[in-house]
Design a protein around this motif. Structure first.
Motif, PDB file in Angstrom:
ATOM      1  N   VAL A  84      -1.126 -15.862  20.314  1.00  0.00           N
ATOM      2  CA  VAL A  84      -1.415 -14.746  19.408  1.00  0.00           C
ATOM      3  C   VAL A  84      -0.115 -14.017  19.044  1.00  0.00           C
ATOM      4  O   VAL A  84       0.150 -13.738  17.872  1.00  0.00           O
ATOM      5  CB  VAL A  84      -2.418 -13.758  20.055  1.00  0.00           C
ATOM      6  CG1 VAL A  84      -2.580 -12.513  19.202  1.00  0.00           C
ATOM      7  CG2 VAL A  84      -3.775 -14.452  20.264  1.00  0.00           C
TER       8      VAL A  84
ATOM      9  N   LEU B  61       3.544 -23.697   4.899  1.00  0.00           N
ATOM     10  CA  LEU B  61       3.958 -22.294   4.788  1.00  0.00           C
ATOM     11  C   LEU B  61       2.727 -21.388   4.812  1.00  0.00           C
ATOM     12  O   LEU B  61       2.719 -20.336   5.457  1.00  0.00           O
ATOM     13  CB  LEU B  61       4.766 -22.073   3.502  1.00  0.00           C
ATOM     14  CG  LEU B  61       5.310 -20.656   3.293  1.00  0.00           C
ATOM     15  CD1 LEU B  61       6.277 -20.263   4.402  1.00  0.00           C
ATOM     16  CD2 LEU B  61       6.002 -20.528   1.933  1.00  0.00           C
ATOM     17  N   GLY B  62       1.666 -21.811   4.114  1.00  0.00           N
ATOM     18  CA  GLY B  62       0.420 -21.044   4.081  1.00  0.00           C
ATOM     19  C   GLY B  62      -0.163 -20.873   5.475  1.00  0.00           C
ATOM     20  O   GLY B  62      -0.547 -19.769   5.871  1.00  0.00           O
ATOM     21  N   LEU B  63      -0.228 -21.962   6.225  1.00  0.00           N
ATOM     22  CA  LEU B  63      -0.760 -21.892   7.590  1.00  0.00           C
ATOM     23  C   LEU B  63       0.152 -21.041   8.474  1.00  0.00           C
ATOM     24  O   LEU B  63      -0.315 -20.213   9.255  1.00  0.00           O
ATOM     25  CB  LEU B  63      -0.867 -23.300   8.192  1.00  0.00           C
ATOM     26  CG  LEU B  63      -2.081 -24.121   7.795  1.00  0.00           C
ATOM     27  CD1 LEU B  63      -2.020 -25.501   8.434  1.00  0.00           C
ATOM     28  CD2 LEU B  63      -3.372 -23.418   8.214  1.00  0.00           C
TER      29      LEU B  63
ATOM     30  N   SER C  14      -0.290 -17.437   7.896  1.00  0.00           N
ATOM     31  CA  SER C  14      -1.675 -16.947   7.949  1.00  0.00           C
ATOM     32  C   SER C  14      -2.261 -16.982   9.351  1.00  0.00           C
ATOM     33  O   SER C  14      -3.106 -16.154   9.680  1.00  0.00           O
ATOM     34  CB  SER C  14      -2.574 -17.812   7.059  1.00  0.00           C
ATOM     35  OG  SER C  14      -2.122 -17.823   5.737  1.00  0.00           O
ATOM     36  N   ALA C  15      -1.833 -17.947  10.149  1.00  0.00           N
ATOM     37  CA  ALA C  15      -2.447 -18.155  11.461  1.00  0.00           C
ATOM     38  C   ALA C  15      -2.392 -16.891  12.308  1.00  0.00           C
ATOM     39  O   ALA C  15      -1.455 -16.100  12.215  1.00  0.00           O
ATOM     40  CB  ALA C  15      -1.760 -19.308  12.188  1.00  0.00           C
ATOM     41  N   ARG C  16      -3.427 -16.694  13.091  1.00  0.00           N
ATOM     42  CA  ARG C  16      -3.477 -15.588  14.056  1.00  0.00           C
ATOM     43  C   ARG C  16      -3.318 -16.112  15.465  1.00  0.00           C
ATOM     44  O   ARG C  16      -3.150 -15.345  16.418  1.00  0.00           O
ATOM     45  CB  ARG C  16      -4.821 -14.847  13.921  1.00  0.00           C
ATOM     46  CG  ARG C  16      -4.759 -13.574  13.077  1.00  0.00           C
ATOM     47  CD  ARG C  16      -4.188 -13.789  11.721  1.00  0.00           C
ATOM     48  NE  ARG C  16      -4.096 -12.569  10.944  1.00  0.00           N
ATOM     49  CZ  ARG C  16      -3.487 -12.483   9.769  1.00  0.00           C
ATOM     50  NH1 ARG C  16      -2.894 -13.551   9.239  1.00  0.00           N
ATOM     51  NH2 ARG C  16      -3.443 -11.357   9.099  1.00  0.00           N
ATOM     52  N   ILE C  17      -3.437 -17.422  15.619  1.00  0.00           N
ATOM     53  CA  ILE C  17      -3.257 -18.091  16.910  1.00  0.00           C
ATOM     54  C   ILE C  17      -2.478 -19.356  16.604  1.00  0.00           C
ATOM     55  O   ILE C  17      -2.901 -20.145  15.750  1.00  0.00           O
ATOM     56  CB  ILE C  17      -4.616 -18.495  17.534  1.00  0.00           C
ATOM     57  CG1 ILE C  17      -5.538 -17.275  17.684  1.00  0.00           C
ATOM     58  CG2 ILE C  17      -4.414 -19.202  18.859  1.00  0.00           C
ATOM     59  CD1 ILE C  17      -6.941 -17.635  18.187  1.00  0.00           C
ATOM     60  N   ILE C  18      -1.333 -19.554  17.260  1.00  0.00           N
ATOM     61  CA  ILE C  18      -0.569 -20.765  16.958  1.00  0.00           C
ATOM     62  C   ILE C  18       0.246 -21.208  18.172  1.00  0.00           C
ATOM     63  O   ILE C  18       0.849 -20.387  18.860  1.00  0.00           O
ATOM     64  CB  ILE C  18       0.314 -20.551  15.692  1.00  0.00           C
ATOM     65  CG1 ILE C  18       0.816 -21.877  15.141  1.00  0.00           C
ATOM     66  CG2 ILE C  18       1.466 -19.602  15.978  1.00  0.00           C
ATOM     67  CD1 ILE C  18       1.403 -21.783  13.731  1.00  0.00           C
TER      68      ILE C  18
ATOM     69  N   GLU D 176       2.566 -26.718  17.204  1.00  0.00           N
ATOM     70  CA  GLU D 176       2.189 -26.635  15.784  1.00  0.00           C
ATOM     71  C   GLU D 176       3.247 -25.863  14.992  1.00  0.00           C
ATOM     72  O   GLU D 176       3.580 -26.230  13.869  1.00  0.00           O
ATOM     73  CB  GLU D 176       0.816 -25.960  15.614  1.00  0.00           C
ATOM     74  CG  GLU D 176       0.365 -25.964  14.148  1.00  0.00           C
ATOM     75  CD  GLU D 176      -0.924 -25.198  13.889  1.00  0.00           C
ATOM     76  OE1 GLU D 176      -1.438 -24.535  14.805  1.00  0.00           O
ATOM     77  OE2 GLU D 176      -1.420 -25.270  12.744  1.00  0.00           O
TER      78      GLU D 176
END
Lengths: 341, 341
Positions: A328, A263-265, A268-272, A276
């Motif tokens: 992004v 959940l954190g990732l 938080s991610a700006r690129i995924i 993933e």
């Protein structure tokens, strides 16, 4: 969006969706692989007329695949409303879709007609009932290719007889984590059940999503096939649930760590990537089903699962994006949907 | 806590702390490696008396290592207040620590006296001034082993002469990420500068933390050594800053992704090792220094960097924890300190 793939259905902790499709062909036309374009257009017209002019026909829309933008086709594939094969077809093919996207009738795919119905959660019976209703409407206006010996005739012999394929999309993280999924796959094979990934044949089981469906279409009635798939799916649901609870009880903090990290990732991610995203979504869904996460609805997770796919993502963004831009934008949409932006 | 390792100092974006230590020995006693316990106790007593009874002596506290609980020794090592060697010493050894923990005088380590001063940020000159002051106090009461030819005599010849070791702890994520750190290490070697990890000799550069210090203690004055280390550290600071800005400008979203992912994991994990914590902290610190993260102070990051170490973690928890429990408690403390619990 209030279409079926956003809604949550019965057994939503394990079963994402149920789908039934019927393969049907016109008696007086060669199979699509052998038709000329005049015959293709004729089949399109007859089907279109049969559905759009029936009672309730206003709830349906026809789309010609040839004139549909590539991205729209891809978006329908991602929603499981049309098949990859239809999207890539070079024929005069089309699809009739109900407004809620629960029903789609693909025209000139491998068979003249592929009638399919999609429901959230474990609802194969409802999906079949709806398919059957559409089938009755069509059969009242179209002469189907049907043999007293074999039943409905289909282009590929694997669909002969009932022409039915009933499938259930399931989220099986605990079976996957523990490796027991191998036993399940083996048992399914012996019971005449095929297991596939998120996007049907030859697709990987992304995000621990598995689709089970009947292998055999002949020698059993439709009801027997539906009962068989439902029965096996229910057993898998029970196994998955037991295993989840056992895993969680045996080491709660480790499961919580996995869930919260994902959940954190995810937030938080700006690129995924979509790969993933599906992996993290699987952990988050598990966390929700185990009661670890309480502030995210199944509907939001379903919506995100759809929005992270390339075409739906670009439609949401309102423009064509290259793969880097998509990664992004995907991260942006995820954060926005979950209230983290 | 308001001790030096929590405070933020000059050049805090790159320089974590500055440290100066002087090696000194009594003239009339053999080096610690050759003393008997009577002599050890005598050296302890004389030093204790010299410091505690000087003007301002009330700001200092003496600790005998033999009676100090293992966890307290380890906590002091983690704070860099005493050396690993002193903590593990079998001798009658001790340490005198100032209340703000900026000054520590280790007694019967490798040398009779190791006077050290620690400052946040780039303050080698201040650290040296403070050491020098303490050294004057001690020298007024103790006859140091000193040779007109060699200067201060030390147990190991690498400390002979000035007996000074000036070191700077730096956070070098950009140099590490780009691989340019190799060039820096090479250049340092040629300039008489040693590079080590977070915990001195033979320690790995955890969390992109590097400690640089002078190799040579003889043939140069103290001021020249301080100037040399300061000069080289300043050059590294500039290189690191330029590289950070270049990296960030060339692909801002990728750096933001790295920073936010690490922050996401750091504030979400339920189980986390100190190694992973240091790695994530490094990204978060970089994010803060680049202005990506604005709501976390350097002081909080410094405090967390200390609290995640095993002994300080257990002291914060108020009890002995096994490694698995520590990983859980560490995650708890991190979340609490950052307001995520």
């Amino acid at each position: 969006m209030t279409t079926w793939y956003i809604e949550s259905g019965p057994e939503a902790d394990v079963v994402i969706s149920s789908r039934v499709r019927l393969a049907r062909n016109f008696e007086n036309y060669p199979f699509p692989s052998r038709m000329n374009s005049g015959q293709e257009l004729k089949v399109l017209e007859i089907t279109k007329d049969a559905v759009l002019n029936c009672e309730g026909g206003k709830k349906f829309t026809f789309f010609a695949l040839k004139t549909m933008p590539q991205i729209d086709k891809q978006a329908l594939v991602e929603k499981h409303v049309i098949s990859r094969e239809l999207a890539e077809s070079k024929r005069e093919s089309g699809v009739i879709i109900s407004n809620d996207e629960k029903v789609s009738i693909m025209i000139n795919e491998e068979d003249h007609l592929r009638i399919q119905s999609l429901y959230p959660g474990m609802q194969i019976d409802n999906a079949y009932k709806l398919c059957d209703k559409i089938d009755d409407i069509l059969e009242s206006k179209i002469d189907y290719a049907f043999s007293q010996n074999y039943g409905y005739l289909t282009c590929c012999p694997t669909n002969l007889g009932t022409g039915i394929r009933a499938s259930v999309m399931m989220h099986l993280p605990a079976l996957t984590m523990t490796g027991y999924i191998r036993n399940v796959l083996e048992a399914c094979g012996k019971l005449g059940i095929t297991v596939r990934g998120l996007y049907g044949e030859n697709s990987e089981a992304s995000g621990n999503m598995f689709q089970i469906s009947n292998q055999v279409t002949m020698g059993l009635t439709e009801d027997e096939i539906i009962a068989n798939v439902t029965n096996i799916a229910s057993q898998i649901v029970e196994q998955e649930r037991n295993l989840r609870n056992r895993l969680y009880k045996s080491d709660p903090i480790r499961i919580e760590d996995k869930v919260y990290r994902s959940l954190g990732l995810f937030t938080s991610a700006r690129i995924i990537s979509s790969e993933e995203s599906l992996r993290l979504l699987s952990d988050i869904r598990l966390g929700k089903d185990l009661g670890i996460i309480n502030n995210i609805s199944t509907e939001i997770l379903n919506e995100i699962m759809l929005l992270i796919q390339p075409a739906n993502l670009q439609k949401a963004a309102g423009r064509i994006l290259n793969p880097d831009e998509r990664d992004v934008k995907r991260a942006e949409i995820i954060r926005r949907k979950l209230g983290y932006s």
